[in-house]
Motif scaffolding. Structure first.
Motif, PDB file in Angstrom:
ATOM      1  N   VAL A  72       7.727  -1.058  13.663  1.00  0.00           N
ATOM      2  CA  VAL A  72       6.420  -1.156  13.012  1.00  0.00           C
ATOM      3  C   VAL A  72       6.415  -2.443  12.197  1.00  0.00           C
ATOM      4  O   VAL A  72       7.387  -2.733  11.496  1.00  0.00           O
ATOM      5  N   ASN A  73       5.333  -3.235  12.279  1.00  0.00           N
ATOM      6  CA  ASN A  73       5.325  -4.480  11.504  1.00  0.00           C
ATOM      7  C   ASN A  73       5.227  -4.165  10.002  1.00  0.00           C
ATOM      8  O   ASN A  73       4.849  -3.068   9.610  1.00  0.00           O
ATOM      9  N   GLN A  74       5.571  -5.145   9.196  1.00  0.00           N
ATOM     10  CA  GLN A  74       5.708  -4.947   7.748  1.00  0.00           C
ATOM     11  C   GLN A  74       4.411  -4.467   7.096  1.00  0.00           C
ATOM     12  O   GLN A  74       4.430  -3.567   6.273  1.00  0.00           O
ATOM     13  N   HIS A  75       3.275  -5.062   7.453  1.00  0.00           N
ATOM     14  CA  HIS A  75       2.003  -4.642   6.857  1.00  0.00           C
ATOM     15  C   HIS A  75       1.710  -3.174   7.174  1.00  0.00           C
ATOM     16  O   HIS A  75       1.327  -2.409   6.291  1.00  0.00           O
ATOM     17  N   ASN A  76       1.902  -2.786   8.429  1.00  0.00           N
ATOM     18  CA  ASN A  76       1.656  -1.398   8.809  1.00  0.00           C
ATOM     19  C   ASN A  76       2.655  -0.449   8.152  1.00  0.00           C
ATOM     20  O   ASN A  76       2.291   0.657   7.740  1.00  0.00           O
ATOM     21  N   ALA A  77       3.912  -0.862   8.059  1.00  0.00           N
ATOM     22  CA  ALA A  77       4.928  -0.023   7.418  1.00  0.00           C
ATOM     23  C   ALA A  77       4.569   0.224   5.959  1.00  0.00           C
ATOM     24  O   ALA A  77       4.696   1.344   5.460  1.00  0.00           O
TER      25      ALA A  77
ATOM     26  N   ALA B  49      -3.275  -3.103  -7.271  1.00  0.00           N
ATOM     27  CA  ALA B  49      -4.435  -3.844  -6.762  1.00  0.00           C
ATOM     28  C   ALA B  49      -4.052  -5.297  -6.507  1.00  0.00           C
ATOM     29  O   ALA B  49      -4.347  -5.855  -5.440  1.00  0.00           O
ATOM     30  N   GLY B  50      -3.374  -5.911  -7.461  1.00  0.00           N
ATOM     31  CA  GLY B  50      -2.933  -7.292  -7.292  1.00  0.00           C
ATOM     32  C   GLY B  50      -1.949  -7.450  -6.147  1.00  0.00           C
ATOM     33  O   GLY B  50      -2.055  -8.378  -5.336  1.00  0.00           O
ATOM     34  N   GLY B  51      -1.015  -6.540  -6.071  1.00  0.00           N
ATOM     35  CA  GLY B  51      -0.019  -6.593  -4.997  1.00  0.00           C
ATOM     36  C   GLY B  51      -0.640  -6.404  -3.626  1.00  0.00           C
ATOM     37  O   GLY B  51      -0.241  -7.066  -2.655  1.00  0.00           O
ATOM     38  N   ALA B  52      -1.626  -5.515  -3.517  1.00  0.00           N
ATOM     39  CA  ALA B  52      -2.300  -5.297  -2.242  1.00  0.00           C
ATOM     40  C   ALA B  52      -3.059  -6.542  -1.807  1.00  0.00           C
ATOM     41  O   ALA B  52      -3.076  -6.895  -0.621  1.00  0.00           O
ATOM     42  N   ILE B  53      -3.666  -7.213  -2.765  1.00  0.00           N
ATOM     43  CA  ILE B  53      -4.384  -8.453  -2.443  1.00  0.00           C
ATOM     44  C   ILE B  53      -3.410  -9.514  -1.942  1.00  0.00           C
ATOM     45  O   ILE B  53      -3.635 -10.161  -0.921  1.00  0.00           O
ATOM     46  N   VAL B  54      -2.296  -9.670  -2.654  1.00  0.00           N
ATOM     47  CA  VAL B  54      -1.285 -10.654  -2.250  1.00  0.00           C
ATOM     48  C   VAL B  54      -0.707 -10.296  -0.877  1.00  0.00           C
ATOM     49  O   VAL B  54      -0.565 -11.158  -0.006  1.00  0.00           O
ATOM     50  N   ALA B  55      -0.390  -9.023  -0.662  1.00  0.00           N
ATOM     51  CA  ALA B  55       0.185  -8.595   0.617  1.00  0.00           C
ATOM     52  C   ALA B  55      -0.770  -8.840   1.776  1.00  0.00           C
ATOM     53  O   ALA B  55      -0.334  -9.098   2.899  1.00  0.00           O
ATOM     54  N   GLY B  56      -2.067  -8.769   1.493  1.00  0.00           N
ATOM     55  CA  GLY B  56      -3.049  -8.985   2.537  1.00  0.00           C
ATOM     56  C   GLY B  56      -3.206 -10.426   2.969  1.00  0.00           C
ATOM     57  O   GLY B  56      -3.701 -10.701   4.064  1.00  0.00           O
ATOM     58  N   VAL B  57      -2.765 -11.353   2.141  1.00  0.00           N
ATOM     59  CA  VAL B  57      -2.965 -12.773   2.476  1.00  0.00           C
ATOM     60  C   VAL B  57      -1.692 -13.484   2.931  1.00  0.00           C
ATOM     61  O   VAL B  57      -1.761 -14.616   3.394  1.00  0.00           O
ATOM     62  N   ILE B  58      -0.544 -12.839   2.809  1.00  0.00           N
ATOM     63  CA  ILE B  58       0.688 -13.472   3.286  1.00  0.00           C
ATOM     64  C   ILE B  58       1.101 -12.858   4.617  1.00  0.00           C
ATOM     65  O   ILE B  58       0.716 -11.745   4.954  1.00  0.00           O
ATOM     66  N   SER B  59       1.884 -13.565   5.370  1.00  0.00           N
ATOM     67  CA  SER B  59       2.289 -13.102   6.699  1.00  0.00           C
ATOM     68  C   SER B  59       3.250 -11.908   6.587  1.00  0.00           C
ATOM     69  O   SER B  59       3.924 -11.725   5.566  1.00  0.00           O
ATOM     70  N   ALA B  60       3.296 -11.129   7.658  1.00  0.00           N
ATOM     71  CA  ALA B  60       4.195  -9.977   7.695  1.00  0.00           C
ATOM     72  C   ALA B  60       5.643 -10.424   7.555  1.00  0.00           C
ATOM     73  O   ALA B  60       6.444  -9.748   6.910  1.00  0.00           O
TER      74      ALA B  60
END
Length: 121
Positions: free
Chosen positions: A35-40, A82-93
């Motif tokens: 499973v890729n990192q974002h999905n995991a 909230a901040g971490g989710a935003i950051v995780a959404g903009v960086i690569s898996a």
């Protein structure tokens, strides 16, 4: 399917202890189920809701909750999530996976050296 169930059970046991099932669940999903990192991480967040609710009920029954301490931690944790989710959404898996690996490595080192300090006492 059996492997996914075993990963879930083991992560659940760790979560119930208050250690954080994501430390097991996220690497296990990535390594064993590809499973890729974002999905995991998304699966971990979804998985966390029911497991945390069950653990919370048990800890509440055992009177092992300190609401005075918990409230500011919860509020700041929500902001951090909230901040971490935003950051995780903009960086690569791949980058996210590296950050997570570094975090786990740092926590492991911390625990090793913390234990050694306790043994010296």
């Amino acid at each position: 399917m059996i492997l996914a169930v075993l990963i879930g059970v083991f992560s659940g046991v760790i979560s119930g202890m208050g250690i954080g099932g994501g430390t097991i669940l996220i690497p296990a999903l990535s390594i064993f189920l590809n499973v890729n990192q974002h999905n995991a991480q998304g699966i971990n967040l979804l998985y966390f809701i029911p497991t945390a609710a069950v653990a919370l009920v048990v800890h509440f029954k055992n009177k092992s909750l300190d609401f005075k301490t918990a409230i500011p931690i919860i509020l700041s944790g929500v902001a951090g999530a909230a901040g971490g989710a935003i950051v995780a959404g903009v960086i690569s898996a791949q980058t996210l996976r590296k950050f997570f690996a570094l975090f786990l490595f740092a926590m492991g080192l911390y625990e090793i050296f913390k234990k050694k300090k306790q043994e010296k006492r």
